[in-house]
Scaffold this motif. Structure first.
Motif, PDB file in Angstrom:
ATOM      1  N   PHE A 196      -7.585  11.634  18.147  1.00 21.64           N
ATOM      2  CA  PHE A 196      -7.792  12.314  19.436  1.00 21.64           C
ATOM      3  C   PHE A 196      -9.063  11.865  20.156  1.00 21.64           C
ATOM      4  O   PHE A 196      -9.708  12.657  20.844  1.00 21.64           O
ATOM      5  N   LEU A 197      -9.423  10.612  20.025  1.00 19.69           N
ATOM      6  CA  LEU A 197     -10.558  10.108  20.800  1.00 19.69           C
ATOM      7  C   LEU A 197     -10.105   9.871  22.236  1.00 19.69           C
ATOM      8  O   LEU A 197      -9.056   9.277  22.489  1.00 19.69           O
ATOM      9  N   SER A 198     -10.875  10.316  23.198  1.00 22.19           N
ATOM     10  CA  SER A 198     -10.567  10.082  24.608  1.00 22.19           C
ATOM     11  C   SER A 198     -10.833   8.614  24.947  1.00 22.19           C
ATOM     12  O   SER A 198     -11.504   7.905  24.178  1.00 22.19           O
ATOM     13  N   PRO A 199     -10.317   8.130  26.065  1.00 21.98           N
ATOM     14  CA  PRO A 199     -10.548   6.720  26.440  1.00 21.98           C
ATOM     15  C   PRO A 199     -12.033   6.380  26.461  1.00 21.98           C
ATOM     16  O   PRO A 199     -12.841   7.084  27.058  1.00 21.98           O
ATOM     17  N   ARG A 200     -12.389   5.265  25.826  1.00 26.45           N
ATOM     18  CA  ARG A 200     -13.778   4.843  25.708  1.00 26.45           C
ATOM     19  C   ARG A 200     -13.802   3.372  25.324  1.00 26.45           C
ATOM     20  O   ARG A 200     -12.764   2.761  25.095  1.00 26.45           O
ATOM     21  N   TRP A 201     -15.012   2.818  25.229  1.00 25.58           N
ATOM     22  CA  TRP A 201     -15.158   1.431  24.818  1.00 25.58           C
ATOM     23  C   TRP A 201     -14.640   1.265  23.384  1.00 25.58           C
ATOM     24  O   TRP A 201     -15.000   2.008  22.485  1.00 25.58           O
ATOM     25  N   GLY A 202     -13.794   0.295  23.195  1.00 31.96           N
ATOM     26  CA  GLY A 202     -13.161   0.093  21.895  1.00 31.96           C
ATOM     27  C   GLY A 202     -11.793   0.728  21.803  1.00 31.96           C
ATOM     28  O   GLY A 202     -10.936   0.253  21.047  1.00 31.96           O
ATOM     29  N   HIS A 203     -11.578   1.794  22.551  1.00 33.41           N
ATOM     30  CA  HIS A 203     -10.263   2.453  22.641  1.00 33.41           C
ATOM     31  C   HIS A 203     -10.033   2.811  24.115  1.00 33.41           C
ATOM     32  O   HIS A 203     -10.150   3.974  24.501  1.00 33.41           O
ATOM     33  N   PRO A 204      -9.709   1.812  24.952  1.00 34.82           N
ATOM     34  CA  PRO A 204      -9.621   2.057  26.402  1.00 34.82           C
ATOM     35  C   PRO A 204      -8.571   3.092  26.801  1.00 34.82           C
ATOM     36  O   PRO A 204      -8.698   3.715  27.852  1.00 34.82           O
ATOM     37  N   PHE A 205      -7.545   3.269  25.980  1.00 33.58           N
ATOM     38  CA  PHE A 205      -6.521   4.283  26.260  1.00 33.58           C
ATOM     39  C   PHE A 205      -6.641   5.471  25.308  1.00 33.58           C
ATOM     40  O   PHE A 205      -5.778   6.340  25.304  1.00 33.58           O
ATOM     41  N   GLY A 206      -7.681   5.523  24.517  1.00 33.72           N
ATOM     42  CA  GLY A 206      -7.856   6.611  23.569  1.00 33.72           C
ATOM     43  C   GLY A 206      -7.050   6.399  22.295  1.00 33.72           C
ATOM     44  O   GLY A 206      -6.466   5.328  22.068  1.00 33.72           O
ATOM     45  N   THR A 207      -7.023   7.429  21.455  1.00 34.66           N
ATOM     46  CA  THR A 207      -6.252   7.380  20.207  1.00 34.66           C
ATOM     47  C   THR A 207      -5.354   8.606  20.114  1.00 34.66           C
ATOM     48  O   THR A 207      -5.554   9.594  20.828  1.00 34.66           O
ATOM     49  N   ASP A 208      -4.379   8.534  19.198  1.00 25.89           N
ATOM     50  CA  ASP A 208      -3.441   9.648  19.050  1.00 25.89           C
ATOM     51  C   ASP A 208      -3.836  10.542  17.879  1.00 25.89           C
ATOM     52  O   ASP A 208      -4.954  10.449  17.367  1.00 25.89           O
ATOM     53  N   GLU A 209      -2.911  11.391  17.457  1.00 24.86           N
ATOM     54  CA  GLU A 209      -3.220  12.371  16.412  1.00 24.86           C
ATOM     55  C   GLU A 209      -3.507  11.732  15.052  1.00 24.86           C
ATOM     56  O   GLU A 209      -4.101  12.362  14.174  1.00 24.86           O
ATOM     57  N   SER A 210      -3.094  10.494  14.854  1.00 20.02           N
ATOM     58  CA  SER A 210      -3.360   9.793  13.597  1.00 20.02           C
ATOM     59  C   SER A 210      -4.458   8.746  13.732  1.00 20.02           C
ATOM     60  O   SER A 210      -4.691   7.984  12.785  1.00 20.02           O
ATOM     61  N   GLY A 211      -5.101   8.696  14.878  1.00 16.38           N
ATOM     62  CA  GLY A 211      -6.149   7.718  15.098  1.00 16.38           C
ATOM     63  C   GLY A 211      -5.642   6.346  15.490  1.00 16.38           C
ATOM     64  O   GLY A 211      -6.415   5.379  15.518  1.00 16.38           O
ATOM     65  N   ARG A 212      -4.357   6.211  15.791  1.00 13.63           N
ATOM     66  CA  ARG A 212      -3.825   4.925  16.225  1.00 13.63           C
ATOM     67  C   ARG A 212      -4.276   4.616  17.646  1.00 13.63           C
ATOM     68  O   ARG A 212      -4.318   5.512  18.502  1.00 13.63           O
ATOM     69  N   ASP A 213      -4.606   3.354  17.904  1.00 15.16           N
ATOM     70  CA  ASP A 213      -5.080   2.939  19.221  1.00 15.16           C
ATOM     71  C   ASP A 213      -3.912   2.914  20.206  1.00 15.16           C
ATOM     72  O   ASP A 213      -2.938   2.169  20.010  1.00 15.16           O
ATOM     73  N   ILE A 214      -3.998   3.706  21.259  1.00 14.28           N
ATOM     74  CA  ILE A 214      -2.878   3.838  22.193  1.00 14.28           C
ATOM     75  C   ILE A 214      -2.709   2.579  23.030  1.00 14.28           C
ATOM     76  O   ILE A 214      -1.580   2.195  23.362  1.00 14.28           O
TER      77      ILE A 214
END
Length: 275
Positions: free
Chosen positions: A51-69
């Protein structure tokens, strides 16, 4: 002072068309070589980064399992486009059989096919797809076939009208008078002139098929999580709309952009065909 007239292609390609062409090129690259745009693993989980919001390294954020969207959206282009193209091919193939049969095999066949198309037109396309899935069960293959069957009546009606028009053209009548065989007339005169213009509509149909297939996956009737397919990603993220909006926003944006881009290019091809 004489000025050179703008080229025909330059007049047709405006800013919107160029953007649509760029989107389609990106989609093709993502479908054919996703690792070029997203070298990561779309199924790699990292629970500590959920559940990381969009940021550097994960431009689209992550999902409930930490997968890069972002990685999943890029790798999801291939199955989404394959479903759209396959469903459109099924619809066109069935439409060719029905449309040409109605136009060329006499009044009885024409009457039967026309009534069948009217019955199919009584159902909205997506509802017809749902009926097929209800009978044969959910799944990627079933949803692809269902979307193809749902789009076939529209194509069949166009092909029937086009084939009837071509069959009555003077050059076809001349071929009959000259004693050409029915197979040669069909292959050399009727098919090229009746069917080729219809393939301009394929670009429009692919975008529609992508949307319908994604809608079926969103309902849990197509690809299932954790598949990296846009509709399945929407299905997985619908329970987290209030807390992780990016899980549905970016797959939904990919669906909208792909459908809009293919539709714009389809309209462009239609205008070129008319000219």
């Amino acid at each position: 002072m004489l000025t050179r007239a703008p080229r025909r292609g330059a007049r047709l390609l405006g800013p919107v068309q160029w953007v649509a062409l760029a989107v389609v090129v990106l989609l093709l690259v993502a479908a054919l070589a996703p690792s070029v745009l997203a070298p990561g693993d779309p199924f790699a989980i990292a629970p500590a980064e959920a559940f990381l919001s969009p940021r550097w390294g994960h431009p689209f954020g992550t999902d409930e399992s930490g997968r890069d969207i972002y990685t999943r959206v890029v790798h999801g282009a291939a199955p989404s486009l394959v479903i759209g193209v396959a469903a459109t091919a099924i619809g066109i193939g069935l439409a060719l059989v029905l449309g040409l049969a109605a136009a060329l095999l006499g009044r009885v066949v024409d009457f039967a096919v026309s009534r069948l198309l009217e019955v199919l037109f009584a159902f909205p396309g997506l509802l017809l797809a749902l009926l097929v899935i209800t009978v044969y069960g959910p799944g990627v293959v079933t949803s692809t076939i269902a979307v193809g069957l749902a789009t076939a009546p529209g194509y069949a009606r166009i092909i029937r009208a086009q084939a009837r028009s071509v069959a009555g053209a003077p050059y076809v009548e001349a071929a009959v008078v000259l004693g050409r065989s029915r197979a040669r007339i069909l292959g050399r005169h009727i098919l090229p002139n009746a069917v080729v213009p219809v393939f301009v509509l394929v670009t429009l149909g692919v975008g529609q098929a992508i949307v319908w297939a994604a809608a079926l996956s969103y309902l849990g009737l197509g690809a299932e999580p954790p598949a990296a397919e846009w509709g399945a990603m929407l299905f997985a993220g619908k329970n987290y709309l209030a807390t992780a909006w990016w899980m549905t926003f970016f797959p939904g944006l990919a669906i909208v952009l792909s459908a809009a881009a293919t539709t714009v290019l389809g309209r462009l091809l239609q205008r070129r065909e008319v000219r």
